[in-house]
Motif scaffolding. Structure first.
Motif, PDB file in Angstrom:
ATOM      1  N   GLY A 187       0.812  -1.216   0.000  1.00  0.00           N
ATOM      2  CA  GLY A 187       0.000   0.000   0.000  1.00  0.00           C
ATOM      3  C   GLY A 187       0.840   1.258   0.000  1.00  0.00           C
ATOM      4  N   LEU A 188       1.932   1.246   0.746  1.00  0.00           N
ATOM      5  CA  LEU A 188       2.835   2.403   0.751  1.00  0.00           C
ATOM      6  C   LEU A 188       3.448   2.636  -0.620  1.00  0.00           C
ATOM      7  CD1 LEU A 188       4.711   1.877   4.160  1.00  0.00           C
ATOM      8  CD2 LEU A 188       3.122   3.714   3.599  1.00  0.00           C
ATOM      9  N   GLY A 189       3.876   1.551  -1.258  1.00  0.00           N
ATOM     10  CA  GLY A 189       4.493   1.686  -2.574  1.00  0.00           C
ATOM     11  C   GLY A 189       3.539   2.236  -3.607  1.00  0.00           C
TER      12      GLY A 189
ATOM     13  N   ALA B 283       2.597   5.912  -2.929  1.00  0.00           N
ATOM     14  CA  ALA B 283       3.686   6.838  -3.270  1.00  0.00           C
ATOM     15  C   ALA B 283       3.986   6.845  -4.758  1.00  0.00           C
ATOM     16  CB  ALA B 283       4.939   6.460  -2.484  1.00  0.00           C
ATOM     17  N   ASP B 284       3.127   6.234  -5.565  1.00  0.00           N
ATOM     18  CA  ASP B 284       3.280   6.167  -7.024  1.00  0.00           C
ATOM     19  C   ASP B 284       4.518   5.392  -7.460  1.00  0.00           C
ATOM     20  OD1 ASP B 284       0.931   7.525  -7.618  1.00  0.00           O
ATOM     21  OD2 ASP B 284       1.900   9.487  -7.491  1.00  0.00           O
ATOM     22  N   GLN B 285       4.984   4.497  -6.619  1.00  0.00           N
ATOM     23  CA  GLN B 285       6.087   3.601  -6.989  1.00  0.00           C
ATOM     24  C   GLN B 285       5.494   2.290  -7.498  1.00  0.00           C
ATOM     25  OE1 GLN B 285       9.243   4.679  -6.975  1.00  0.00           O
ATOM     26  NE2 GLN B 285       8.476   6.649  -6.223  1.00  0.00           N
ATOM     27  N   THR B 286       4.771   2.382  -8.610  1.00  0.00           N
ATOM     28  CA  THR B 286       3.990   1.245  -9.092  1.00  0.00           C
ATOM     29  C   THR B 286       4.882   0.103  -9.581  1.00  0.00           C
ATOM     30  OG1 THR B 286       2.270   2.805  -9.785  1.00  0.00           O
ATOM     31  CG2 THR B 286       2.137   0.563 -10.647  1.00  0.00           C
ATOM     32  N   ILE B 287       5.853   0.428 -10.423  1.00  0.00           N
ATOM     33  CA  ILE B 287       6.715  -0.619 -10.985  1.00  0.00           C
ATOM     34  C   ILE B 287       7.511  -1.338  -9.898  1.00  0.00           C
ATOM     35  CG2 ILE B 287       8.558  -1.123 -12.610  1.00  0.00           C
ATOM     36  CD1 ILE B 287       5.885  -0.381 -13.878  1.00  0.00           C
ATOM     37  N   PRO B 288       8.200  -0.619  -8.979  1.00  0.00           N
ATOM     38  CA  PRO B 288       8.913  -1.333  -7.913  1.00  0.00           C
ATOM     39  C   PRO B 288       7.993  -2.194  -7.056  1.00  0.00           C
ATOM     40  CG  PRO B 288       9.678   0.929  -8.049  1.00  0.00           C
ATOM     41  CD  PRO B 288       8.480   0.834  -8.938  1.00  0.00           C
ATOM     42  N   THR B 289       6.769  -1.720  -6.810  1.00  0.00           N
ATOM     43  CA  THR B 289       5.836  -2.504  -5.995  1.00  0.00           C
ATOM     44  C   THR B 289       5.387  -3.753  -6.724  1.00  0.00           C
ATOM     45  OG1 THR B 289       5.042  -0.468  -4.952  1.00  0.00           O
ATOM     46  CG2 THR B 289       3.671  -2.429  -4.719  1.00  0.00           C
TER      47      THR B 289
ATOM     48  N   GLY C 266       6.749  -6.898  -4.686  1.00  0.00           N
ATOM     49  CA  GLY C 266       5.686  -7.588  -3.951  1.00  0.00           C
ATOM     50  C   GLY C 266       5.534  -9.057  -4.340  1.00  0.00           C
ATOM     51  N   PRO C 267       5.232  -9.352  -5.621  1.00  0.00           N
ATOM     52  CA  PRO C 267       5.140 -10.761  -6.022  1.00  0.00           C
ATOM     53  C   PRO C 267       6.439 -11.526  -5.835  1.00  0.00           C
ATOM     54  CG  PRO C 267       4.078  -9.353  -7.645  1.00  0.00           C
ATOM     55  CD  PRO C 267       4.785  -8.443  -6.690  1.00  0.00           C
ATOM     56  N   ALA C 268       7.596 -10.841  -5.977  1.00  0.00           N
ATOM     57  CA  ALA C 268       8.873 -11.534  -5.785  1.00  0.00           C
ATOM     58  C   ALA C 268       9.020 -12.013  -4.346  1.00  0.00           C
ATOM     59  CB  ALA C 268      10.031 -10.610  -6.155  1.00  0.00           C
TER      60      ALA C 268
END
Length: 227
Positions: free
Chosen positions: A106-108, A111-117, A121-123
């Protein structure tokens, strides 16, 4: 100068980005729910607890999205969270870990850090699944053994010794976790380590021969079967 302070304090809030992040959060929350129900090993009701993850993930997205647009709101959030008290404690460390993953996602997204999340996350869930699969492939099984014995003689001082000997005979490890005696009824819970599954049948047969009125329940930490 006033325009600069106004820009620093308040940033524009994009409804489109919020909706996109919420949509991605819904997908990630579904994945997180499935992962916890499939690979979780807690003794609590995993189906009921998994319903909390989507609320936490999506709510965190909304909070971070709103707070990052205003410095005043971020300062107010610190004061608001300081008065929040959780009356129901988290008893299982694994439950706390899944809650932390939901908050991190949710934080990611907030904060609009969509690609890193979407990558991290799945990793993380994939790595956890590998550890769970490796653990399940182990020959040994850790079980909780619950015993309920009625109509026994309270003066029988060898009762507990007989129980311990019978359990220790068919298991690599036996640890008494709980025992309750009241009105000629004994309830006990053991944590045991079984090397072979056929040892369960042998243990049940011996316990039934020693105590015909005993009720036996095995609880697997992973799959939760009971007999």
């Amino acid at each position: 100068m006033e325009d600069f302070l106004s820009t620093a304090v308040t940033a524009p809030l994009s409804i489109t980005n919020l909706l996109i992040n919420l949509g991605i959060g819904v997908i990630l929350s579904i994945v997180l729910r499935y992962h916890f129900k499939k690979f979780g090993s807690t003794l609590s009701n995993r189906d009921e607890f998994s319903q909390v993850c989507p609320f936490i993930l999506l709510t965190t997205i909304l909070i971070i999205t709103v707070v990052k647009s205003s410095l005043a709101l971020s300062l107010g959030l610190v004061g608001a969270l300081s008065i929040v008290r959780f009356r129901t404690p988290i008893k299982e460390p694994e439950e706390l870990a899944y809650l932390f993953i939901a908050i991190a996602m949710g934080l990611g997204l907030g904060a609009d850090q969509t690609i890193p999340t979407l990558v991290a996350g799945p990793a993380i869930l994939f790595v956890i699944a590998i550890f769970k699969w490796t653990r399940r492939d182990s020959k040994n099984k850790n079980l909780y053994l619950s015993l309920d014995l009625e109509s026994f003689d309270e003066k029988d001082s060898d009762l507990l010794d007989n129980l311990n000997k019978a359990i220790g005979k068919h298991s690599n490890l036996s640890d008494l976790r709980r025992m309750n005696i009241r009105e000629n009824r004994l309830e006990a819970t053991y944590f045991i380590d079984i090397e072979r599954s056929d040892s369960l049948s042998a243990l049940v047969d011996e316990m039934k021969s020693l105590f015909p009125n005993i009720a036996i329940t095995f609880i697997d930490q992973n799959q939760m079967p009971s007999i």
